[in-house]
Design a protein around this motif. Structure first.
Motif, short mmCIF file in Angstrom:
data_model
loop_
_atom_site.label_atom_id
_atom_site.label_comp_id
_atom_site.label_asym_id
_atom_site.label_seq_id
_atom_site.Cartn_x
_atom_site.Cartn_y
_atom_site.Cartn_z
N GLY A 73 0.69 -1.17 -0.01
CA GLY A 73 0.08 -0.09 0.10
C GLY A 73 0.66 1.43 -0.01
O GLY A 73 0.31 2.38 -0.44
N LEU A 74 2.18 1.22 0.41
CA LEU A 74 2.88 2.32 0.54
C LEU A 74 3.02 3.06 -0.81
O LEU A 74 3.31 4.47 -0.89
CB LEU A 74 4.22 1.83 1.28
N TYR A 79 2.53 7.88 -4.43
CA TYR A 79 2.01 8.41 -5.79
C TYR A 79 0.96 9.27 -5.62
O TYR A 79 0.80 10.43 -6.30
CB TYR A 79 1.22 7.01 -6.24
N ALA A 80 0.06 9.30 -4.44
CA ALA A 80 -0.79 10.38 -4.17
C ALA A 80 -0.22 11.89 -3.92
O ALA A 80 -0.58 12.71 -4.44
CB ALA A 80 -1.74 9.88 -3.09
N ILE A 391 -8.30 16.31 -12.37
CA ILE A 391 -8.10 14.98 -12.51
C ILE A 391 -7.04 14.49 -11.43
O ILE A 391 -7.30 13.54 -10.89
CB ILE A 391 -7.68 14.51 -14.06
N ALA A 392 -6.10 15.12 -11.31
CA ALA A 392 -4.98 14.71 -10.50
C ALA A 392 -5.35 14.59 -9.11
O ALA A 392 -5.04 13.78 -8.41
CB ALA A 392 -3.80 15.44 -10.75
N THR A 393 -6.13 15.76 -8.65
CA THR A 393 -6.49 15.71 -7.36
C THR A 393 -7.47 14.72 -7.00
O THR A 393 -7.38 14.10 -6.11
CB THR A 393 -7.45 17.20 -7.11
N MET A 394 -8.44 14.20 -8.00
CA MET A 394 -9.32 13.12 -7.54
C MET A 394 -8.52 11.93 -7.62
O MET A 394 -8.85 11.01 -6.72
CB MET A 394 -10.23 13.05 -8.82
N ASN A 395 -7.51 11.58 -8.63
CA ASN A 395 -6.81 10.40 -8.37
C ASN A 395 -6.20 10.56 -7.02
O ASN A 395 -5.65 9.37 -6.34
CB ASN A 395 -5.88 10.27 -9.64
N MET A 396 -5.47 11.54 -6.86
CA MET A 396 -4.80 11.74 -5.43
C MET A 396 -5.36 11.20 -4.40
O MET A 396 -4.68 10.28 -3.56
CB MET A 396 -4.14 13.01 -5.28
N ILE A 400 -5.23 7.32 -2.06
CA ILE A 400 -4.81 7.10 -0.50
C ILE A 400 -5.62 5.62 -0.04
O ILE A 400 -5.26 4.78 0.90
CB ILE A 400 -5.40 7.85 0.30
N GLY A 401 -6.87 5.41 -0.73
CA GLY A 401 -7.50 4.13 -0.78
C GLY A 401 -6.67 2.57 -1.15
O GLY A 401 -6.80 1.58 -0.48
N GLY A 402 -5.84 3.05 -2.04
CA GLY A 402 -4.96 1.95 -2.36
C GLY A 402 -3.65 1.78 -1.47
O GLY A 402 -3.33 0.60 -1.43
#
Length: 451
Positions: A73-74, A79-80, A391-396, A400-402
């Motif tokens: 998960g790290l 990535y985020a 788009i980057a903010t949403m994916n960021m 965190i869920g990952g």
């Protein structure tokens, strides 16, 4: 006269010939989608190949489920953290150079995973892999919004995103043979897995640098009329009418960005909660060897790929009948959220091999089916630099869920001795996700009626 000239510079004239648009879209699809799909497939393979490597690596290196889950998960935390800067740098330097840089660096770090010996080395490698890969997926989503109008976007996204389930097919098929190289040339099987699967990213990074245009303006394979058609139809998206679509602050603080981001956090937390342990769960339930477990995951991933394409085609067809709003898209996401929840619930209640495989298959199919409609939403909110940041903010937020999903499942497994309780808890997040989509759908309807 001056104003007319300025208008010609700012807004190219539009050809009335629909055949030009069809030709432009065919060329863009043929030239861009396969290359981008190969790139994302390599990224996803290097991100999740530890799920198979763990079948040997955890035993060899004496990693507990908690150590493995935390390290897996790290990747998503780093990535985020680098998501928004990476997408803004892509906007500044162009997709060709930035995506190529991402691929080469993550390929090198993926290969270096074979030197991991201690938990802290494992954590460091996964953290650096996240830094290297950050921005690739949202960068590609933003890139495609510059080429495909809203009514064609779900299909375009699904055609490249299908590489996600297909890369799982490839990983499932080759993981067993690579792990069976255990002992060849002094390397363990899991080391061979990291070595071989890191090379494609480096090679594709070079290909991106040579073949990928930064945008329609740089595509020499388009005619002038085709280039004009794409630019006009992307800039004049009917669903953007009345939006403050270019302001960077509007993207970062728009409630829709955070609502979709939280949905993605719940979705990716659920997805990676099973992705990194699915081989282990299936092997425990079926008592099959590594190669056969890989074949099962490959078959389930093929079903996921079919579901992704079919739902995207259907979603685009409905969208063409409602070009002024993304209102229909939400109903092409919500049912699949409920199915993911049901899959986790069913998997938590059974150890029967057929039930376990069917439950995991349900999760895989539902997750893949929602991706095209879901990722077509951000491009309907904003344009330009604000779209890159949004788009980057949403994916960021989603990434965190990952981190949370794999870490929670690993910790719960060490605490309870099995995966059942963790899987039962993971049936809850996507119920909240469905509620968020219902709310966004209602808000979109309200905005539409106000205009």
């Amino acid at each position: 006269m001056a104003s007319t000239s300025q208008q010609i510079i700012d807004e190219p004239p539009v050809s009335p010939d629909a055949a030009i648009g069809a030709s432009a879209m065919r060329k863009a699809t043929r030239r861009l989608i396969p290359l981008i799909a190969l790139g994302y497939g390599a990224a996803y393979m290097d991100r999740v190949n530890i799920s198979f490597a763990s079948l040997q690596m955890n035993r060899d290196l004496h990693f507990s489920a908690t150590i493995y889950g935390f390290g897996a998960g790290l990747f998503f935390l780093s990535y985020a953290a680098c998501e928004i800067p990476s997408n803004l740098l892509l906007y500044r330097f162009g997709a060709r150079r930035w995506l190529s840089r991402i691929m080469v660096t993550w390929g090198i770090i993926a290969i270096l995973m074979l030197f991991v010996r201690t938990p802290w080395q494992f954590y460091t490698a996964r953290f650096l892999l996240g830094v290297a890969e950050a921005g690739f997926f949202p960068g590609v989503i933003f890139y495609l919004t510059q080429w495909f109008p809203q009514e064609l976007r779900a299909r375009a996204i699904s055609r490249f995103y299908i590489s996600l389930p297909l890369s799982s097919v490839v990983t499932g098929l080759i993981a067993g043979p690579l792990l069976n190289l255990d002992g060849h040339l002094g390397l363990r099987g899991w080391q061979w897995l990291f070595l071989v699967e890191g090379i494609p990213a480096i090679l594709l990074g070079v290909v991106f640098l040579l073949l990928l245009p930064d945008g329609p303006q740089q595509a020499t394979w388009l005619t002038e009329d085709e280039r004009t058609w794409i630019i006009h139809h992307v800039r004049n998206d009917p669903s953007l009418i009345g939006e403050n679509s270019h302001a960077l602050g509007a993207a970062l603080f728009d409630p829709r960005v955070w609502q979709v981001g939280i949905f993605m956090l719940l979705m990716l937390g659920s997805s990676y909660a099973y992705t990194y342990v699915a081989p282990d769960i299936i092997q425990r339930a079926t008592h099959l060897n590594t190669s056969k477990v890989g074949y099962i995951i490959a078959a389930l991933s093929l079903l996921g790929a079919a579901a992704m394409l079919l739902n995207a085609i259907y979603s685009d067809r409905v969208q063409r009948r409602n070009p002024e709003s993304n209102y229909p898209r939400y109903m092409h996401v919500i049912p699949w959220a409920f199915l993911i929840s049901a899959g986790f619930f069913a998997c938590s209640l059974s150890t029967n091999p057929i039930s376990v495989v069917a439950s995991i298959g349900t999760i895989i199919i539902a997750y893949n089916a929602m991706q095209g409609p879901l990722w077509s939403l951000p491009g309907s909110f904003f344009q330009g630099r604000s779209a890159a940041a949004g788009i980057a903010t949403m994916n960021m937020i989603g990434m965190i869920g990952g981190f949370l999903g794999p870490y929670f499942v690993g910790f719960a497994k060490d605490l309870t001795g099995d995966y059942q309780r963790a899987l039962l808890f993971m049936s809850l997040p996507m119920l909240l996700g469905a509620a968020i989509m219902f709310y966004l759908r209602a808000e979109t309807r309200r905005r539409l009626h106000k205009t």
